[in-house]
Design an enzyme around this catalytic site. Structure first.
Site, PDB file in Angstrom:
ATOM      1  N   GLY A 104      43.301  37.790  38.552  1.00  0.00           N
ATOM      2  CA  GLY A 104      43.402  36.603  39.419  1.00  0.00           C
ATOM      3  C   GLY A 104      42.015  36.009  39.553  1.00  0.00           C
ATOM      4  O   GLY A 104      41.239  35.999  38.594  1.00  0.00           O
ATOM      5  N   ARG A 105      41.703  35.524  40.762  1.00  0.00           N
ATOM      6  CA  ARG A 105      40.390  34.881  40.953  1.00  0.00           C
ATOM      7  C   ARG A 105      39.244  35.857  40.633  1.00  0.00           C
ATOM      8  O   ARG A 105      38.365  35.558  39.821  1.00  0.00           O
ATOM      9  CB  ARG A 105      40.269  34.376  42.407  1.00  0.00           C
ATOM     10  N   ILE A 106      39.259  37.040  41.275  1.00  0.00           N
ATOM     11  CA  ILE A 106      38.135  37.972  41.087  1.00  0.00           C
ATOM     12  C   ILE A 106      38.173  38.585  39.688  1.00  0.00           C
ATOM     13  O   ILE A 106      37.145  38.671  39.009  1.00  0.00           O
ATOM     14  CB  ILE A 106      38.161  39.068  42.175  1.00  0.00           C
ATOM     15  N   ARG A 130      51.314  41.086  36.363  1.00  0.00           N
ATOM     16  CA  ARG A 130      52.761  41.324  36.228  1.00  0.00           C
ATOM     17  C   ARG A 130      53.344  40.472  35.109  1.00  0.00           C
ATOM     18  O   ARG A 130      54.264  40.891  34.421  1.00  0.00           O
ATOM     19  CB  ARG A 130      53.468  41.038  37.552  1.00  0.00           C
ATOM     20  N   HIS A 153      32.549  49.518  50.960  1.00  0.00           N
ATOM     21  CA  HIS A 153      33.328  48.264  51.013  1.00  0.00           C
ATOM     22  C   HIS A 153      32.407  47.050  51.219  1.00  0.00           C
ATOM     23  O   HIS A 153      32.498  46.349  52.229  1.00  0.00           O
ATOM     24  CB  HIS A 153      34.393  48.340  52.129  1.00  0.00           C
ATOM     25  N   GLU A 210      39.150  54.151  55.380  1.00  0.00           N
ATOM     26  CA  GLU A 210      37.772  53.716  55.601  1.00  0.00           C
ATOM     27  C   GLU A 210      37.467  53.709  57.091  1.00  0.00           C
ATOM     28  O   GLU A 210      38.372  53.396  57.880  1.00  0.00           O
ATOM     29  CB  GLU A 210      37.571  52.314  55.016  1.00  0.00           C
ATOM     30  N   ARG A 266      41.473  47.648  46.749  1.00  0.00           N
ATOM     31  CA  ARG A 266      41.762  48.349  47.995  1.00  0.00           C
ATOM     32  C   ARG A 266      41.934  49.833  47.671  1.00  0.00           C
ATOM     33  O   ARG A 266      42.507  50.188  46.622  1.00  0.00           O
ATOM     34  CB  ARG A 266      43.049  47.827  48.647  1.00  0.00           C
TER      35      ARG A 266
HETATM   36  N1  NDP Z   1      35.931  45.053  47.757  1.00  0.00           N
HETATM   37  C1  NDP Z   1      35.919  43.937  48.475  1.00  0.00           C
HETATM   38  O1  NDP Z   1      35.083  43.757  49.351  1.00  0.00           O
HETATM   39  C2  NDP Z   1      36.921  42.889  48.186  1.00  0.00           C
HETATM   40  C3  NDP Z   1      38.179  43.209  47.775  1.00  0.00           C
HETATM   41  N2  NDP Z   1      39.105  42.221  47.524  1.00  0.00           N
HETATM   42  C4  NDP Z   1      40.437  42.600  47.059  1.00  0.00           C
HETATM   43  O2  NDP Z   1      40.680  41.951  45.817  1.00  0.00           O
HETATM   44  C5  NDP Z   1      42.025  41.507  45.791  1.00  0.00           C
HETATM   45  C6  NDP Z   1      42.192  40.397  44.793  1.00  0.00           C
HETATM   46  O3  NDP Z   1      41.629  39.184  45.229  1.00  0.00           O
HETATM   47  P1  NDP Z   1      41.825  37.821  44.391  1.00  0.00           P
HETATM   48  O4  NDP Z   1      41.353  38.002  43.002  1.00  0.00           O
HETATM   49  O5  NDP Z   1      41.257  36.733  45.202  1.00  0.00           O
HETATM   50  O6  NDP Z   1      43.418  37.747  44.378  1.00  0.00           O
HETATM   51  P2  NDP Z   1      44.371  36.932  43.377  1.00  0.00           P
HETATM   52  O7  NDP Z   1      45.654  36.788  44.094  1.00  0.00           O
HETATM   53  O8  NDP Z   1      43.663  35.716  42.887  1.00  0.00           O
HETATM   54  O9  NDP Z   1      44.537  37.923  42.126  1.00  0.00           O
HETATM   55  C7  NDP Z   1      45.351  39.029  42.134  1.00  0.00           C
HETATM   56  C8  NDP Z   1      45.837  39.296  40.715  1.00  0.00           C
HETATM   57  O10 NDP Z   1      46.567  40.519  40.711  1.00  0.00           O
HETATM   58  C9  NDP Z   1      47.753  40.346  39.925  1.00  0.00           C
HETATM   59  N3  NDP Z   1      48.767  41.254  40.456  1.00  0.00           N
HETATM   60  C10 NDP Z   1      49.377  41.223  41.661  1.00  0.00           C
HETATM   61  N4  NDP Z   1      50.236  42.237  41.787  1.00  0.00           N
HETATM   62  C11 NDP Z   1      50.190  42.916  40.610  1.00  0.00           C
HETATM   63  C12 NDP Z   1      50.875  44.065  40.124  1.00  0.00           C
HETATM   64  N5  NDP Z   1      51.801  44.700  40.835  1.00  0.00           N
HETATM   65  N6  NDP Z   1      50.574  44.493  38.886  1.00  0.00           N
HETATM   66  C13 NDP Z   1      49.652  43.850  38.127  1.00  0.00           C
HETATM   67  N7  NDP Z   1      48.974  42.753  38.545  1.00  0.00           N
HETATM   68  C14 NDP Z   1      49.257  42.305  39.775  1.00  0.00           C
HETATM   69  C15 NDP Z   1      48.126  38.888  40.106  1.00  0.00           C
HETATM   70  O11 NDP Z   1      48.830  38.381  38.967  1.00  0.00           O
HETATM   71  P3  NDP Z   1      50.439  38.329  38.917  1.00  0.00           P
HETATM   72  O12 NDP Z   1      50.860  37.711  40.225  1.00  0.00           O
HETATM   73  O13 NDP Z   1      50.721  37.489  37.724  1.00  0.00           O
HETATM   74  O14 NDP Z   1      50.869  39.737  38.766  1.00  0.00           O
HETATM   75  C16 NDP Z   1      46.750  38.216  40.174  1.00  0.00           C
HETATM   76  O15 NDP Z   1      46.309  37.878  38.894  1.00  0.00           O
HETATM   77  C17 NDP Z   1      42.302  41.126  47.256  1.00  0.00           C
HETATM   78  O16 NDP Z   1      43.679  41.148  47.550  1.00  0.00           O
HETATM   79  C18 NDP Z   1      41.522  42.167  48.022  1.00  0.00           C
HETATM   80  O17 NDP Z   1      42.350  43.265  48.338  1.00  0.00           O
HETATM   81  C19 NDP Z   1      38.777  40.916  47.668  1.00  0.00           C
HETATM   82  C20 NDP Z   1      37.526  40.545  48.083  1.00  0.00           C
HETATM   83  C21 NDP Z   1      36.490  41.491  48.389  1.00  0.00           C
HETATM   84  O1  LIG Z   2      37.874  43.083  51.140  1.00  0.00           O
HETATM   85  C1  LIG Z   2      37.616  41.937  51.368  1.00  0.00           C
HETATM   86  C2  LIG Z   2      38.522  40.844  51.270  1.00  0.00           C
HETATM   87  O2  LIG Z   2      38.068  39.688  51.408  1.00  0.00           O
HETATM   88  O3  LIG Z   2      39.718  41.084  51.041  1.00  0.00           O
END
Ligand code: NDP
Ligand SMILES: O=CC(=O)O
Length: 322
Positions: free
Chosen positions: A157-159, A179, A287, A268, A239
Site C-alpha cells: 500500500g502506501r508504506i 490480497r 515502535h 507494547e 503491527r
Molecule cells: N511502525 C509504525 O510506526 C507504523 C506502522 N504502520 C502500520 O502500517 C500499516 C500500513 O499502512 P499504509 O501503508 O498506510 O496502509 P495501506 O492501506 O496503504 O496499505 C496496506 C496494504 O496491505 C494490503 N493488505 C491488506 N490486507 C492484506 C492481507 N490480508 N494480505 C495481504 N495484503 C493485505 C493492502 O492491499 P489489498 O487491500 O489489495 O490486500 C494494501 O496494499 C498501518 O495499518 C499500520 O498498522 C503505519 C505507520 C507507522
Molecule cells: O503506528 C503508527 C501508525 O500511524 O499506525
C-alpha cells in the site's frame, strides 16, 4: 456559539493544540509520557463530543457508552486496529485516521532496520562496547548484501510502495503480495505480484507493511519462517500481532531467517527481558516508525483537522468509511 468539548488522551504539538483550541473546548490527559489510564479515558469522554485518540487507546463499545455525546473519534495513527469500527458505526460516531503523512518516514525506518539487521550494526556496536573488537580477520562480523538482492513486500500500500521505491538505488529485484494484484503498484514500482509462499521462499528481504486485521493476525509463524531462505532478513514495521512472536524467536534462534528488524511487538511496550532482545540477530526498536518531529507534527495536525472539521460541520480530510 458554544464550542464543542473534545478530550485528548495526550498533549499534542503546539500547532495541533492551537488548531483545536480555536474551535473547541479542550480537556486532556496532560501527561507527556504516561498513557491515559482507562478510567481517566472513560471519565474524560463523559461530556465530550470529540475524542482525539492515540494508537494505545482502545475505542470500543464500553468507551462509546461512557461518551454518550461523542460524534467523532480522530485517531492519531494510520493504523486503526485499536478502534472498534462496527461499534462506532452502530452508535453513529465518525472516525478518521492519518494516512499518507506517515508514509515516507515509516519506509525510511523499514530500510534502516533492513540495513541494520543485514549488516549487524547493533551487534557490532555492542561488540565494541564490550571490548570484544580484536584484530581484523577475513570473516569478522560478516553479514548479507542488500545491494543486488531480492526484496519482497507484504502489503504494498502506501508504506509498502514507498519501501519498494527506495530499492531502485539498491539494484534489487522486487516482488510484492497484496490480497489482489495491483497493476498501478507494478507500474510505479516495477515489482512483480507473487503469492505469499512464493514471495517468502524467493525473497532475500521480507518487509511486512499490512494493516492488523482478523486476516493478518498471526500471518507470520513457524511455517512462514521455514519457507524463507536461511539467509533472509525479516522486517516488521506494521503491527506486532501480525507475527507470532514466540515462533519468530525460535526461528531466529535456529537461524532462519538469518536476522530480523522489528519495530512493533505483540504487547507494547516490551521490557528489557524480552526474548527478542537476547538474540544477537534481532534489531529491535520501540515502535518509532513515524517518529520524526515533522511527521509526528503532521499526524497531530491532521488528526486535529479531522476532529474540528466534523464537529463544525465541514468535510474532514481523512474520514474512514464505516
Ligand atoms: N511502525 C509504525 O510506526 C507504523 C506502522 N504502520 C502500520 O502500517 C500499516 C500500513 O499502512 P499504509 O501503508 O498506510 O496502509 P495501506 O492501506 O496503504 O496499505 C496496506 C496494504 O496491505 C494490503 N493488505 C491488506 N490486507 C492484506 C492481507 N490480508 N494480505 C495481504 N495484503 C493485505 C493492502 O492491499 P489489498 O487491500 O489489495 O490486500 C494494501 O496494499 C498501518 O495499518 C499500520 O498498522 C503505519 C505507520 C507507522
Ligand atoms: O503506528 C503508527 C501508525 O500511524 O499506525
Amino acid at each position: 456559539m458554544k464550542k464543542p468539548v473534545v478530550f485528548l488522551t495526550r498533549r499534542l504539538p503546539a500547532a495541533a493544540m492551537e488548531m483545536l483550541a480555536a474551535a473547541c473546548t479542550i480537556t486532556l490527559w496532560d501527561d507527556e509520557v504516561r498513557p491515559c489510564p482507562r478510567e481517566a479515558l472513560l471519565n474524560g469522554v463523559a461530556e465530550a463530543e470529540g475524542l482525539l485518540s492515540l494508537l494505545t487507546d482502545r475505542v470500543d463499545d464500553e468507551l462509546l457508552a461512557a461518551g454518550p455525546h461523542l460524534r467523532m473519534v480522530a485517531n492519531m495513527a494510520v493504523g486503526y486496529d485499536n478502534l472498534d469500527l462496527a461499534a462506532c458505526r452502530r452508535r453513529g460516531v465518525q472516525v478518521s485516521n492519518t494516512p499518507g503523512v506517515v508514509t515516507e518516514t515509516t519506509a525510511d525506518l523499514a530500510w534502516a532496520l533492513m540495513l541494520a539487521a543485514a549488516r549487524r550494526l547493533v551487534e557490532g556496536q555492542k561488540l565494541i562496547e564490550a571490548g570484544g573488537w580484536g584484530p581484523w580477520y577475513p570473516m569478522q562480523m560478516v553479514g548479507v548484501d542488500i545491494y543486488g538482492s531480492r526484496l519482497g513486500v507484504v502489503g504494498a500500500g502506501r508504506i509498502g510502495q514507498a519501501v519498494l521505491r527506495r530499492a531502485q538505488g539498491f539494484g534489487m529485484a522486487l516482488g510484492y503480495h497484496n490480497r489482489t494484484p495491483n497493476s498501478a503498484v507494478e507500474a510505479t514500482t516495477g515489482a512483480t505480484y507473487l503469492a505469499l509462499d512464493e514471495l517468502l521462499s524467493s525473497s532475500d528481504v521480507v518487509v511486512v507493511t499490512v494493516p492488523l486485521s482478523d486476516e493478518t493476525r498471526g500471518m507470520f509463524g513457524a511455517r512462514e519462517f521455514a519457507l524463507m531462505k536461511p539467509t533472509a532478513i525479516f522486517v516488521n514495521v506494521a503491527r506486532g500481532p501480525i507475527v507470532r512472536e514466540a515462533e519468530l524467536v525460535a526461528a531466529l534462534q535456529a537461524g532462519r531467517p538469518q536476522a530480523a528488524g522489528i519495530d512493533v511487538f505483540e504487547r507494547e511496550p516490551i521490557g528489557p527481558d524480552h526474548p527478542l532482545l537476547r538474540l544477537p540477530n534481532c534489531v529491535a526498536v520501540p515502535h518509532i516508525g513515524s517518529a520524526t518531529v515533522a511527521t509526528r507534527t503532521r499526524m497531530a495536525t491532521l488528526a486535529a483537522e479531522n476532529l474540528v472539521a466534523v464537529l463544525t460541520g465541514k468535510a474532514a480530510p481523512s474520514l474512514l468509511n464505516l
